[in-house]
Scaffold this active site. Structure first.
Site, short mmCIF file in Angstrom:
data_model
loop_
_atom_site.label_atom_id
_atom_site.label_comp_id
_atom_site.label_asym_id
_atom_site.label_seq_id
_atom_site.Cartn_x
_atom_site.Cartn_y
_atom_site.Cartn_z
N ASP A 80 0.83 -1.20 0.00
CA ASP A 80 0.00 0.00 0.00
C ASP A 80 0.88 1.26 0.00
OD1 ASP A 80 -2.38 1.48 0.28
OD2 ASP A 80 -2.29 1.41 2.47
N HIS A 81 0.49 2.26 -0.77
CA HIS A 81 1.22 3.53 -0.83
C HIS A 81 2.73 3.36 -0.99
CE1 HIS A 81 -2.15 6.22 -0.06
NE2 HIS A 81 -2.57 5.36 0.85
N THR A 89 -6.61 2.51 10.49
CA THR A 89 -6.71 3.16 11.80
C THR A 89 -7.71 2.46 12.71
OG1 THR A 89 -6.11 5.27 10.80
CG2 THR A 89 -7.21 5.38 12.92
P1 13P Z 1 -7.36 4.71 7.58
O1 13P Z 1 -6.16 4.43 8.41
O2 13P Z 1 -7.92 6.05 7.75
O3 13P Z 1 -8.39 3.61 7.69
O4 13P Z 1 -6.86 4.68 6.05
C1 13P Z 1 -6.32 3.49 5.56
C2 13P Z 1 -5.81 3.69 4.18
O5 13P Z 1 -6.40 4.37 3.36
C3 13P Z 1 -4.57 2.99 3.84
O6 13P Z 1 -4.16 3.23 2.54
#
Ligand code: 13P
Length: 278
Positions: A81-82, A230
């Site tokens: 991710d990212h 989160t």
């Molecule tokens: P949250 O931590 O706000 O759920 O976002 C997760 C997210 O978008 C990870 O790429």
């Protein structure tokens, strides 16, 4: 079984449900996420993000994520991710991630297109899928969700997908990462306009703290993947506080943490509509 984004998002898009990405930075979160998916017979996307690597080294956690995906009885995408740097994103592919997000959305437009296209070319050679981002999903702590000039436009979404060949697109429509300071207002109209213009599965980041209606409305209008992290951390925090209060000790508190995180994942899966789809 190990899957990639196309394996799970194409059926999701056709069936109008979404598959959750639940980042799993340690083996407790991994056990919770896979346990939830198997119990609900849901496809799932697990992984980690470049900003989370200080909390779980890629080389150490990748083999666990891939092994858990392979032995699971439901489709599991192992997604980076990212990805922020080319080097770490390539490292994830070499370590067996079946999917990567390359996020150059904070960089100048042309650079985002060129760098993402390069990652797509290489990732596809690995048999892996790629998610990109145009527009920019920021941080809830800074109130970025209300910065409408960072929202994705239908025209740039279309151009980005054509220019890069990404398999899925993260869109900025009023969500943000982390804990919201006030209730976010998602721009569902903008999502519908993007959906009308492009065919690729669309991704909603910043899933923690959104309401069930936010999920239902956006999934109905084309979101096929929702990212959540989160809320899993908050569930884990609550378990640790309960463990301390009840003087449970380390291992019992650990088990409580797995159970609470698993419950949080299952709650989201039920709203996303992916339960029973594997
Ligand atoms: P949250 O931590 O706000 O759920 O976002 C997760 C997210 O978008 C990870 O790429």
């Amino acid at each position: 079984m190990l899957a990639n984004l196309n394996d799970v998002l194409k059926p999701a898009q056709a069936g109008k449900y979404a598959v959750g990405l639940f980042n799993t930075t340690d083996s407790d979160m991994l056990e919770a996420a896979i346990g939830a998916a198997e119990e609900l017979r849901a496809p799932i996307i697990i992984g980690t993000a470049e900003v989370l690597l200080p909390y779980g080294e890629l080389k150490l956690i990748a083999p666990g994520l891939v092994a858990a995906a392979k032995r699971a009885s439901v489709p599991v995408v192992v997604h980076y991710d990212h990805g922020l740097t080319f080097e770490c994103t390539m490292e994830a592919l070499k370590l067996g991630f079946s999917s990567v997000m390359f996020d150059a959305s904070a960089k100048p437009h042309d650079q985002n297109l060129a760098e993402t296209a390069e990652v797509v070319r290489i990732a596809h050679a690995f048999g892996a899928t790629v998610e990109g981002e145009i527009g920019h999903v920021g941080e809830a702590a800074k109130g970025d969700e209300s910065l409408a000039d960072m929202y994705t436009t239908p025209e740039e979404a279309d151009e980005f997908i054509r220019a890069t060949g990404v398999d899925a697109l993260a869109v900025a429509i009023g969500s943000a990462h982390g804990v919201y300071k006030k209730k976010p207002m998602l721009n569902v109209k903008r999502l519908m306009e993007i959906r009308a213009k492009v065919d690729a599965p669309l991704v909603l980041h910043g899933g923690s703290g959104l309401s069930d209606d936010d999920f239902r409305n956006t999934i109905r209008e084309g979101i096929a993947k929702v990212n959540v992290f989160t809320d899993l951390c908050l569930a884990g925090d609550a378990a640790m506080a309960e463990g301390l209060e009840k003087k449970l000790g380390y291992l019992e508190t650990r088990n409580l943490r797995v159970a609470k995180i698993k419950e949080a994942v299952m709650t989201k899966m039920k709203v996303f509509g992916c339960a029973g789809k594997a």
